[in-house]
Enzyme design. Structure first.
Site, PDB file in Angstrom:
ATOM      1  CB  SER A 107      39.484  44.930  43.210  1.00  0.00           C
ATOM      2  OG  SER A 107      39.726  46.304  43.363  1.00  0.00           O
ATOM      3  CD  GLN A 127      38.780  46.842  38.846  1.00  0.00           C
ATOM      4  OE1 GLN A 127      39.001  46.524  40.002  1.00  0.00           O
ATOM      5  NE2 GLN A 127      38.793  48.108  38.430  1.00  0.00           N
ATOM      6  CB  THR A 155      36.051  49.105  36.618  1.00  0.00           C
ATOM      7  OG1 THR A 155      36.069  47.692  36.796  1.00  0.00           O
ATOM      8  CG2 THR A 155      34.789  49.671  37.262  1.00  0.00           C
ATOM      9  CG  HIS A 277      31.277  50.590  40.787  1.00  0.00           C
ATOM     10  ND1 HIS A 277      32.369  50.676  39.960  1.00  0.00           N
ATOM     11  CD2 HIS A 277      31.772  50.305  42.019  1.00  0.00           C
ATOM     12  CE1 HIS A 277      33.467  50.469  40.662  1.00  0.00           C
ATOM     13  NE2 HIS A 277      33.135  50.229  41.906  1.00  0.00           N
ATOM     14  N   GLY A 310      22.913  43.323  41.955  1.00  0.00           N
ATOM     15  CA  GLY A 310      21.662  42.831  42.534  1.00  0.00           C
ATOM     16  C   GLY A 310      21.481  41.331  42.516  1.00  0.00           C
ATOM     17  NE  ARG A 332      26.475  46.460  48.209  1.00  0.00           N
ATOM     18  CZ  ARG A 332      26.381  47.130  47.052  1.00  0.00           C
ATOM     19  NH1 ARG A 332      26.007  46.513  45.948  1.00  0.00           N
ATOM     20  NH2 ARG A 332      26.661  48.419  46.990  1.00  0.00           N
TER      21      ARG A 332
END
Ligand SMILES: Cc1cc2nc3c(=O)[nH]c(=O)nc-3n(C[C@H](O)[C@H](O)[C@H](O)COP(=O)(O)O)c2cc1C
Length: 407
Positions: A107, A127, A155, A277, A310, A332
Site C-alpha cells: 500500500s 499500490q 486503487t 475495497h 471476502g 483481512r
C-alpha cells in the site's frame, strides 16, 4: 497453547484477543452499516459446489501467473495500511508471501518503505492512490521503478464515506505523550501486543514513508490522507497517463461495473481487480463475487481479472476462479494471521488457503486450477447482479448454465 491455527476464523479470533480494541476495529470495519463488508463473505456461502467422486486426479497443479509473475497458487497479498498490527508490518507479510511463492501488494499508506519490502519479496507490486499532483505521482512511479517493483496497482474505489455505525476507532495523528496516555488502557489490556513493540524499542510509526516527496520527510498518515482527500479526482485520461508513465504491468483495483471495466481496458490496463475495497467504498455495493462473472464475461479475454473481498477459505478461491478470476487478492485474512503470529501467522493463512484450494480442485475432479469453470459451482437464481449492472455489454446472467447439473 500452540501458535498454529487451523482456520482463518480462528486467526481472526486470536487477532481480536491480541490487538488493542481500536486496532482490531480499524481492520474489521466496513463503511456505514457494513452491508457490503458482510455481503463479501456471505455471498461465498451462498455458492455451492458440484463435486465428482470417482476418477479424481492424484496430483493437482495449483500454480499460475499474474501480470507476468509466477504464483505458486493463485493468491496474492492485497495492499493494506497495517501500521499498528505488528512491528515488522509489511516486511513480515512480504517475507511470508515470498516463502509461500506468492506476490506482495504494498500500500501507498504502508508503514514500511518500498525498498525494504522489495528486498523481502522481489515480486512486489506497488499500490498507488491518485494523490497530490502528476508531479508527485511521477516521482512515486520513479521511486517504485528504482526500488524494483514488478507492477503498479492503482486503487480507485474509495468514496471517503464518513462514519461507521459501530463507531470509528480514534487513531492519533502522532503518538505523543497525550495520545499515549489516552491509548494506554487499551494497550495495557493487550500485553502480548505491547511486548512485541517493547522488544523493538519503538511505537507504531504513524507516518507514510512511501509518500515522502523528494528530499522531504515522510508525512504523517493523516497528513497524507488529507492530501489525498483534497486532490482533484482523476479522469480516465489521468489513468491512461499514469499507465504510460509506468509502462509495465498495471492493475486497476476497485472495478465493480461492466462499463467501468470496458473503460479500464480502453485506458490500457493489463489487469483489474473486481473489488469494493473490502466493503469500504459505497456501502450497499454488492459483494465482489456477485459482479465478477459479468465483468469476466465482458473483458476477461482482454485483460487479467482478479477478485478481492471476502476470501477466507481455499474454497472461496476455487469459487472465484470458477466464476472467472485468474487469481484472488486477500486482505483481512492475512492481517488476522499477522496479528495472531507475525510472519509465521501469514504463512499459516497462506497454507490454509492453499490446502483448501487443493481440496476443492481435487473434489471437483480437476488436475489444474486453470480448468475450473462455471459448471463447478452451484449458483442460486438471484445470486448475481449481472442483469442489473449498467454497461454497454449485455452480460450473460450468471444463473444460466450454472444450476445443479442434472442427470
Ligand atoms: C485495514 C485495511 C486497510 C486497507 N488499505 C488499503 C490500501 O491502503 N490500499 C488499497 O488499495 N486497499 C486497501 N484495503 C483494501 C484491500 O486491499 C482489499 O481490497 C480488501 O481488504 C479485500 O477484502 P477482504 O479484507 O475481505 O479480503 C484495505 C483493507 C483493509 C481491511
Amino acid at each position: 497453547m500452540t501458535d498454529w491455527f487451523e482456520t482463518v476464523a480462528e486467526a481472526e479470533r486470536r487477532a481480536k484477543r491480541r490487538l488493542p480494541r481500536s486496532v482490531y476495529a480499524a481492520l474489521v470495519a466496513g463503511s456505514e452499516r457494513g452491508i457490503t463488508a458482510s455481503d463479501n463473505t456471505a455471498a461465498f456461502a451462498e455458492l455451492g459446489f458440484a463435486p465428482h467422486v470417482v476418477g479424481l486426479s492424484n496430483e493437482r497443479e495449483l500454480s499460475t501467473t499474474l501480470m507476468g509473475q509466477p504464483l505458486s497458487f493463485p493468491v496474492m497479498i492485497s495492499p493494506t495500511g497495517v501500521q499498528a498490527v505488528h512491528p515488522d508490518g509489511e516486511v513480515a507479510v512480504a517475507r511470508a508471501a515470498a516463502a509461500r511463492g506468492v506476490a506482495m501488494g504494498l500500500s501507498l499508506f504502508a508503514s514500511k518503505p518500498i525498498e525494504e519490502v522489495v528486498a523481502a519479496n522481489p515480486r512486489t507490486f506497488f499500490q498507488l492512490h491518485w494523490v497530490g499532483s502528476r508531479e508527485l505521482l511521477g516521482h512515486m512511479v520513479e521511486r517504485a521503478r528504482s526500488a524494483g517493483a514488478v507492477g503498479l496497482i492503482v486503487t480507485m474505489d474509495w468514496s471517503f464515506s464518513e462514519g461507521r455505525d459501530w463507531g470509528s476507532p480514534v487513531i492519533p495523528e502522532r503518538l505523543d505523550m497525550a495520545a499515549m496516555m489516552r491509548l494506554a488502557p487499551e494497550a495495557l489490556a493487550r500485553p502480548r501486543w505491547l511486548a512485541r513493540w517493547a522488544r523493538t524499542g519503538t511505537f507504531p510509526d504513524l507516518t507514510a514513508p512511501n509518500l515522502a516527496p523528494p528530499g522531504k520527510p515522510a508525512p504523517t498518515f493523516f497528513a497524507a490522507y488529507r492530501e489525498w482527500k483534497s486532490t482533484p479526482l482523476p479522469t480516465w485520461e489521468d489513468i491512461a497517463w499514469l499507465r504510460e508513465q509506468w509502462g509495465g504491468p498495471f492493475m486497476l483495483k476497485g472495478i465493480s461495473r461492466v462499463d467501468d471495466a470496458v473503460r479500464a481496458v480502453d485506458a490500457g490496463v493489463t489487469a483489474m481487480s473486481v473489488s469494493n475495497h473490502g466493503g469500504n467504498n459505497l456501502d450497499g455495493s454488492p459483494a465482489s463475487i456477485r459482479v465478477l462473472p459479468s465483468i469476466a464475461e465482458a473483458v476477461g479475454d482482454q485483460v487479467e481479472i482478479t477478485l478481492d473481498g471476502g476470501i477466507r477459505r481455499g474454497s472461496d478461491v476455487a469459487k472465484a476462479l470458477a466464476l472467472g478470476a485468474r487469481a484472488v487478492l486477500i486482505g483481512r485474512a492475512y492481517l488476522w494471521g499477522l496479528a495472531a503470529n507475525g510472519q509465521a501467522g501469514v504463512e499459516n493463512v497462506l497454507d490454509i488457503l492453499r490446502g483448501g484450494l487443493d481440496s476443492a480442485v481435487l473434489g471437483l475432479g480437476h488436475a489444474s486450477v486453470r480448468t475450473l469453470g462455471p459448471s463447478d459451482v452451484v449458483v442460486p437464481p438471484d445470486f448475481a447482479c449481472a442483469d442489473r449492472l449498467p454497461g454497454p455489454v449485455n452480460p450473460t446472467p450468471i444463473g444460466v448454465g450454472n444450476s445443479y447439473p442434472r442427470s
